[in-house]
Write a protein that holds these residues in place. Structure first.
Motif, PDB file in Angstrom:
ATOM      1  N   HIS A  48       0.844  -1.195   0.000  1.00 38.75           N
ATOM      2  CA  HIS A  48       0.000   0.000   0.000  1.00 38.75           C
ATOM      3  C   HIS A  48       0.881   1.248   0.000  1.00 38.75           C
ATOM      4  O   HIS A  48       1.928   1.272   0.662  1.00 38.75           O
ATOM      5  CB  HIS A  48      -0.916   0.012   1.227  1.00 38.75           C
ATOM      6  N   PRO A  49       0.483   2.310  -0.723  1.00 35.43           N
ATOM      7  CA  PRO A  49       1.288   3.529  -0.760  1.00 35.43           C
ATOM      8  C   PRO A  49       1.554   4.138   0.623  1.00 35.43           C
ATOM      9  O   PRO A  49       2.615   4.737   0.840  1.00 35.43           O
ATOM     10  CB  PRO A  49       0.443   4.480  -1.620  1.00 35.43           C
ATOM     11  N   LEU A  50       0.614   3.993   1.565  1.00 29.98           N
ATOM     12  CA  LEU A  50       0.828   4.566   2.890  1.00 29.98           C
ATOM     13  C   LEU A  50       2.011   3.899   3.587  1.00 29.98           C
ATOM     14  O   LEU A  50       2.813   4.563   4.262  1.00 29.98           O
ATOM     15  CB  LEU A  50      -0.437   4.410   3.741  1.00 29.98           C
ATOM     16  N   VAL A  51       2.145   2.590   3.402  1.00 29.69           N
ATOM     17  CA  VAL A  51       3.291   1.874   3.966  1.00 29.69           C
ATOM     18  C   VAL A  51       4.566   2.327   3.267  1.00 29.69           C
ATOM     19  O   VAL A  51       5.616   2.504   3.912  1.00 29.69           O
ATOM     20  CB  VAL A  51       3.106   0.349   3.825  1.00 29.69           C
ATOM     21  N   GLU A  52       4.491   2.526   1.962  1.00 32.33           N
ATOM     22  CA  GLU A  52       5.661   2.991   1.217  1.00 32.33           C
ATOM     23  C   GLU A  52       6.165   4.330   1.759  1.00 32.33           C
ATOM     24  O   GLU A  52       7.373   4.526   1.944  1.00 32.33           O
ATOM     25  CB  GLU A  52       5.324   3.126  -0.271  1.00 32.33           C
ATOM     26  N   PHE A  53       5.253   5.247   2.024  1.00 34.10           N
ATOM     27  CA  PHE A  53       5.664   6.566   2.516  1.00 34.10           C
ATOM     28  C   PHE A  53       6.226   6.487   3.932  1.00 34.10           C
ATOM     29  O   PHE A  53       7.168   7.202   4.271  1.00 34.10           O
ATOM     30  CB  PHE A  53       4.495   7.546   2.446  1.00 34.10           C
ATOM     31  N   ARG A  54       5.655   5.617   4.754  1.00 30.79           N
ATOM     32  CA  ARG A  54       6.210   5.451   6.107  1.00 30.79           C
ATOM     33  C   ARG A  54       7.638   4.932   6.035  1.00 30.79           C
ATOM     34  O   ARG A  54       8.535   5.447   6.713  1.00 30.79           O
ATOM     35  CB  ARG A  54       5.341   4.490   6.929  1.00 30.79           C
ATOM     36  N   CYS A  55       7.847   3.911   5.214  1.00 31.85           N
ATOM     37  CA  CYS A  55       9.186   3.346   5.078  1.00 31.85           C
ATOM     38  C   CYS A  55      10.139   4.345   4.413  1.00 31.85           C
ATOM     39  O   CYS A  55      11.339   4.390   4.749  1.00 31.85           O
ATOM     40  CB  CYS A  55       9.134   2.064   4.270  1.00 31.85           C
ATOM     41  N   ALA A  56       9.617   5.137   3.482  1.00 34.17           N
ATOM     42  CA  ALA A  56      10.456   6.116   2.794  1.00 34.17           C
ATOM     43  C   ALA A  56      11.045   7.115   3.773  1.00 34.17           C
ATOM     44  O   ALA A  56      12.214   7.499   3.662  1.00 34.17           O
ATOM     45  CB  ALA A  56       9.648   6.846   1.728  1.00 34.17           C
ATOM     46  N   ARG A  57      10.253   7.534   4.758  1.00 37.48           N
ATOM     47  CA  ARG A  57      10.762   8.496   5.731  1.00 37.48           C
ATOM     48  C   ARG A  57      11.960   7.927   6.489  1.00 37.48           C
ATOM     49  O   ARG A  57      12.981   8.599   6.656  1.00 37.48           O
ATOM     50  CB  ARG A  57       9.665   8.887   6.723  1.00 37.48           C
ATOM     51  N   GLU A  58      11.837   6.665   6.931  1.00 32.91           N
ATOM     52  CA  GLU A  58      12.946   6.059   7.659  1.00 32.91           C
ATOM     53  C   GLU A  58      14.147   5.874   6.749  1.00 32.91           C
ATOM     54  O   GLU A  58      15.292   6.060   7.161  1.00 32.91           O
ATOM     55  CB  GLU A  58      12.512   4.721   8.261  1.00 32.91           C
ATOM     56  N   MET A  59      13.888   5.507   5.500  1.00 32.41           N
ATOM     57  CA  MET A  59      14.989   5.336   4.547  1.00 32.41           C
ATOM     58  C   MET A  59      15.765   6.632   4.370  1.00 32.41           C
ATOM     59  O   MET A  59      17.006   6.643   4.332  1.00 32.41           O
ATOM     60  CB  MET A  59      14.437   4.853   3.207  1.00 32.41           C
ATOM     61  N   ILE A  60      15.060   7.760   4.239  1.00 33.80           N
ATOM     62  CA  ILE A  60      15.729   9.048   4.056  1.00 33.80           C
ATOM     63  C   ILE A  60      16.589   9.378   5.271  1.00 33.80           C
ATOM     64  O   ILE A  60      17.738   9.840   5.135  1.00 33.80           O
ATOM     65  CB  ILE A  60      14.693  10.155   3.788  1.00 33.80           C
TER      66      ILE A  60
END
Length: 257
Positions: A48-60
């Motif tokens: 789901h895109p919401l999970v993608e954005f959550r993980c993206a924040r930690e990745m950054i």
């Protein structure tokens, strides 16, 4: 050379994947290159895109950490490339995305590319990626299986399960190849690594590409080129460098509530 490889799965929930990924990465790098896997918790367990954005924040945040700890390059080992452009705008070391690197390399292997993802909910996301990378005329279609990220990890348990997933993948890839697709890309690091055990995996003559070595080699090349000419990502347009105070604000305010 030292490379940070950012998985969107943590060791606790993806031990079988990590245990297969470690030697695979070691086989990819050149002599003298160190590569270390780092995970994300909670891991990317639902398409789901919401999970993608959550993980993206930690990745950054991890990309900033990697640069500050002296890593030479950062690989986003996640085909959806969530947060890729934002990470590039936060650090000066090369940031390589698994999805972008794989698609761009595959343009040299065939004229028309096809992607088979693990879940239909990723199809809109992939079409956004394809458009962002300027590849709408090169990617002929995106098909999907019906797995959640956590479910497909179970296929690492036995050869029979791996072959079962491969057969499901090939079934989705067949109509793409029949319609003119030259190269088939598994839409995810987990299926890419899973299928790497099948030497010269093809679907009716179209190669099925493992993008993990491609992303790692692109990271090594980016570091080498930076040493040669001093250049990195553009600082205009999408990759304008964020001011230091903006980066610190991002790092120190992780939650919106």
């Amino acid at each position: 050379m030292k490379i940070w490889y950012q998985s969107y799965v943590d060791y606790e929930n993806g031990a079988t994947y990590w245990e297969a990924l470690r030697p695979h990465l070691q086989a990819c790098v050149s002599p003298g290159t160190e590569i270390e896997i780092h995970g994300i918790t909670p891991y990317d367990s639902y398409a789901h895109p919401l999970v993608e954005f959550r993980c993206a924040r930690e990745m950054i945040c991890h990309a900033v950490q990697a640069e500050r700890e002296g890593y030479d390059a950062f690989v986003v080992g996640h085909f959806q490339d969530a947060g890729l452009y934002e990470a590039r705008s936060a650090v000066d070391i090369p940031v390589i995305g698994l999805g972008e690197a794989t698609m761009l390399w595959c343009c040299q292997l065939g004229q028309r590319l096809g992607i088979v993802t693990i879940n239909t909910r990723f199809i809109p996301w992939f079409h956004q990626q394809i458009g962002k990378y300027g590849l709408r005329d090169r990617v002929s279609g995106v098909h999907a299986m019906s797995f959640e990220p956590g479910q497909i990890l179970g296929a690492y348990g036995t050869e029979d399960k791996a072959r079962e997933v491969k057969d499901l993948f090939d079934k989705q890839a067949l109509p793409l190849v029949a319609s003119g697709t030259d190269v088939v890309i598994p839409g995810g690091g987990i299926p890419m690594l899973l299928f790497s055990r099948f030497q010269n995996h093809q679907v009716n003559g179209a190669p099925v590409i493992n993008g993990i070595p491609i992303a790692v080699k692109m990271a090594e090349m980016a570091v080498s080129l930076r040493h040669l000419n001093g250049q990195g990502a553009s600082r205009t347009g999408d990759f304008v460098k964020a001011p230091p105070q903006v980066i610190e604000e991002f790092l120190s305010h992780p939650k919106g509530l």
